[in-house]
Design a protein around this motif. Structure first.
Motif, mmCIF file in Angstrom:
data_model
loop_
_atom_site.group_PDB
_atom_site.id
_atom_site.type_symbol
_atom_site.label_atom_id
_atom_site.label_comp_id
_atom_site.label_asym_id
_atom_site.label_seq_id
_atom_site.Cartn_x
_atom_site.Cartn_y
_atom_site.Cartn_z
ATOM 1 N N LEU A 38 0.787 -1.231 0.000
ATOM 2 C CA LEU A 38 0.000 0.000 0.000
ATOM 3 C C LEU A 38 0.824 1.287 0.000
ATOM 4 O O LEU A 38 0.561 2.179 -0.816
ATOM 5 N N PRO A 39 1.817 1.467 0.894
ATOM 6 C CA PRO A 39 2.472 2.782 0.958
ATOM 7 C C PRO A 39 3.157 3.218 -0.331
ATOM 8 O O PRO A 39 3.099 4.400 -0.685
ATOM 9 N N THR A 40 3.820 2.295 -1.029
ATOM 10 C CA THR A 40 4.599 2.701 -2.207
ATOM 11 C C THR A 40 4.021 2.187 -3.522
ATOM 12 O O THR A 40 3.963 2.931 -4.496
ATOM 13 N N VAL A 41 3.597 0.917 -3.558
ATOM 14 C CA VAL A 41 3.088 0.355 -4.817
ATOM 15 C C VAL A 41 1.717 0.956 -5.140
ATOM 16 O O VAL A 41 1.534 1.583 -6.188
ATOM 17 N N ALA A 42 0.759 0.776 -4.215
ATOM 18 C CA ALA A 42 -0.557 1.384 -4.438
ATOM 19 C C ALA A 42 -0.439 2.903 -4.465
ATOM 20 O O ALA A 42 -1.036 3.568 -5.323
ATOM 21 N N GLY A 43 0.338 3.453 -3.532
ATOM 22 C CA GLY A 43 0.499 4.906 -3.501
ATOM 23 C C GLY A 43 1.064 5.450 -4.794
ATOM 24 O O GLY A 43 0.561 6.436 -5.347
ATOM 25 N N GLY A 44 2.119 4.816 -5.316
ATOM 26 C CA GLY A 44 2.740 5.282 -6.547
ATOM 27 C C GLY A 44 1.846 5.118 -7.758
ATOM 28 O O GLY A 44 1.721 6.039 -8.588
ATOM 29 N N LEU A 45 1.198 3.961 -7.888
ATOM 30 C CA LEU A 45 0.377 3.695 -9.070
ATOM 31 C C LEU A 45 -0.910 4.516 -9.079
ATOM 32 O O LEU A 45 -1.335 5.010 -10.127
ATOM 33 N N ILE A 46 -1.537 4.677 -7.913
ATOM 34 C CA ILE A 46 -2.734 5.512 -7.859
ATOM 35 C C ILE A 46 -2.361 6.980 -8.054
ATOM 36 O O ILE A 46 -3.100 7.749 -8.679
ATOM 37 N N ALA A 47 -1.190 7.379 -7.553
ATOM 38 C CA ALA A 47 -0.703 8.738 -7.824
ATOM 39 C C ALA A 47 -0.476 8.938 -9.313
ATOM 40 O O ALA A 47 -0.774 10.009 -9.861
ATOM 41 N N ALA A 48 0.047 7.911 -9.984
ATOM 42 C CA ALA A 48 0.251 7.999 -11.432
ATOM 43 C C ALA A 48 -1.073 8.173 -12.159
ATOM 44 O O ALA A 48 -1.202 9.014 -13.066
ATOM 45 N N ASP A 49 -2.069 7.397 -11.753
ATOM 46 C CA ASP A 49 -3.381 7.497 -12.387
ATOM 47 C C ASP A 49 -3.990 8.864 -12.123
ATOM 48 O O ASP A 49 -4.531 9.515 -13.034
ATOM 49 N N GLY A 50 -3.901 9.325 -10.864
ATOM 50 C CA GLY A 50 -4.461 10.631 -10.526
ATOM 51 C C GLY A 50 -3.794 11.770 -11.279
ATOM 52 O O GLY A 50 -4.460 12.672 -11.792
ATOM 53 N N ALA A 51 -2.451 11.720 -11.357
ATOM 54 C CA ALA A 51 -1.728 12.772 -12.069
ATOM 55 C C ALA A 51 -2.095 12.783 -13.551
ATOM 56 O O ALA A 51 -2.223 13.845 -14.165
ATOM 57 N N ALA A 52 -2.257 11.589 -14.135
ATOM 58 C CA ALA A 52 -2.645 11.528 -15.545
ATOM 59 C C ALA A 52 -4.043 12.108 -15.754
ATOM 60 O O ALA A 52 -4.292 12.838 -16.720
#
Length: 342
Positions: free
Chosen positions: A145-159
């Protein structure tokens, strides 16, 4: 001051799972196969749940003997600590999906704010895991959750909010952490004893990284299928099918707040399944899309109904010890000194 009952960090899985369901409906609406209002209402419910859980958790901290000590103990908990990241990941997702389409400026600012906080917390956990060596038997898929989900959901949100270079950077963060942590977590699951019953629902999280990465990449590279999407789909399919063998484990579980581990994971699989059906358009693809969204809605709706019933019966919160438990002392790693050599 009367002490408030302890609010476990896995309660933040409730708004996270609801946000995942809202995303699945939003994906279907983006293809004009469902009213956008359905996804928006679910996202509003998720936002309300996040506020309620957050307020309850802050009330618990505020009435603890030491607010800082209680919060630190939660973060350092080897089982529950990583779940704290959901308190930051959920509003980031809600801002991108629910707020940005109606208020682009505000939605982008809130998305960026929680993106920064998510990365900072993920960095803290990474440093903590390096500083204080982990017990392999204590880790579980929630460590994604902290890095994998955090990073990938951040990527989706930023896009979604139009920051594509930032989205690519966050995608790299999430995928590389997935490779490292995924190997470690799967190795633990393969070669060590089965997780304790309280953590067994986190096994469902194994299906999430490939699905969330697929959703992020789909939004980053322009809503089309390519070789990266195919690679992610291949691994994701393996993890989904592997869950069939775990059904006997899941059938033995009792309902707890940890059951919400199933919600976002399967909502993400549902959303990426809708994307693939729309892009490939096999015979009857729209029927399959409706079956997928109906199945995940029933799943999460059923878990939500069980949660409400447990709350009304006073069964959701963990039992409080009759006497205050003494927190374990976490010894610092020993550094040899000149006197040790004598």
């Amino acid at each position: 001051m009367k002490r408030t009952a302890k609010i476990p960090l896995n309660f933040f899985g409730i708004p996270f799972g609801l946000a995942g369901l809202g995303e699945a409906w939003s994906v279907l609406a983006d293809f004009h196969h469902a009213p956008a209002a359905i996804g928006e209402v679910i996202l509003l419910v998720a936002a309300a749940a996040w506020v309620i859980v957050g307020a309850a958790y802050l009330a618990y901290l505020g009435t603890a003997k030491s607010t800082l000590a209680a919060f630190t103990a939660d973060l350092l908990d080897p089982s529950a600590g990583p779940l704290a990241s959901l308190a930051l990941i959920t509003p980031m997702l809600l801002a991108a999906l629910g707020l940005y389409p109606h208020a682009p400026g505000t939605g982008r600012v809130i998305t960026d704010l929680f993106l920064i906080l998510t990365v900072l917390l993920g960095a803290w956990f990474t440093g903590q895991w390096i500083y204080y060596p982990l017990d392999l038997d204590r880790i579980h898929p929630g460590y994604f959750l902290p890095t994998v989900a955090g990073g990938l959901i951040a990527a989706d949100g930023a896009a979604i909010v139009g920051q594509h270079r930032l989205a690519e950077a966050m995608f790299g963060l999430g995928v590389l952490c997935w490779i490292v942590l995924g190997s470690l977590i799967l190795g633990r699951l393969l070669f060590r004893p089965m997780l304790p019953a309280a953590l067994q629902p986190t096994l469902a999280i194994e299906v999430a990284p490939a699905a969330v990465a697929g959703l992020a990449w789909f939004d980053i590279q322009g809503h089309r299928l390519d070789v990266v999407m195919a690679l992610l789909a291949g691994y994701g399919l393996l993890m989904v099918l592997a869950q069939l063998r775990l059904l006997p484990v899941y059938r033995r579980l009792t309902f707890t707040s940890g059951t919400w581990s199933f919600t976002f994971s399967w909502a993400a699989v549902d959303a990426i399944g809708i994307v693939w059906l729309q892009s490939t358009q096999p015979v009857g693809y729209r029927i399959w899309q409706y079956l997928l969204i109906a199945a995940v809605t029933v799943l999460i709706g059923g878990i939500g109904a069980r949660t409400v019933r447990a709350i009304l019966r006073g069964q959701l919160l963990p039992a409080q010890p009759s006497t205050p438990a003494t927190p374990p002392v976490r010894a610092l790693p020993h550094t040899p000194s000149t006197t040790d050599a004598r």
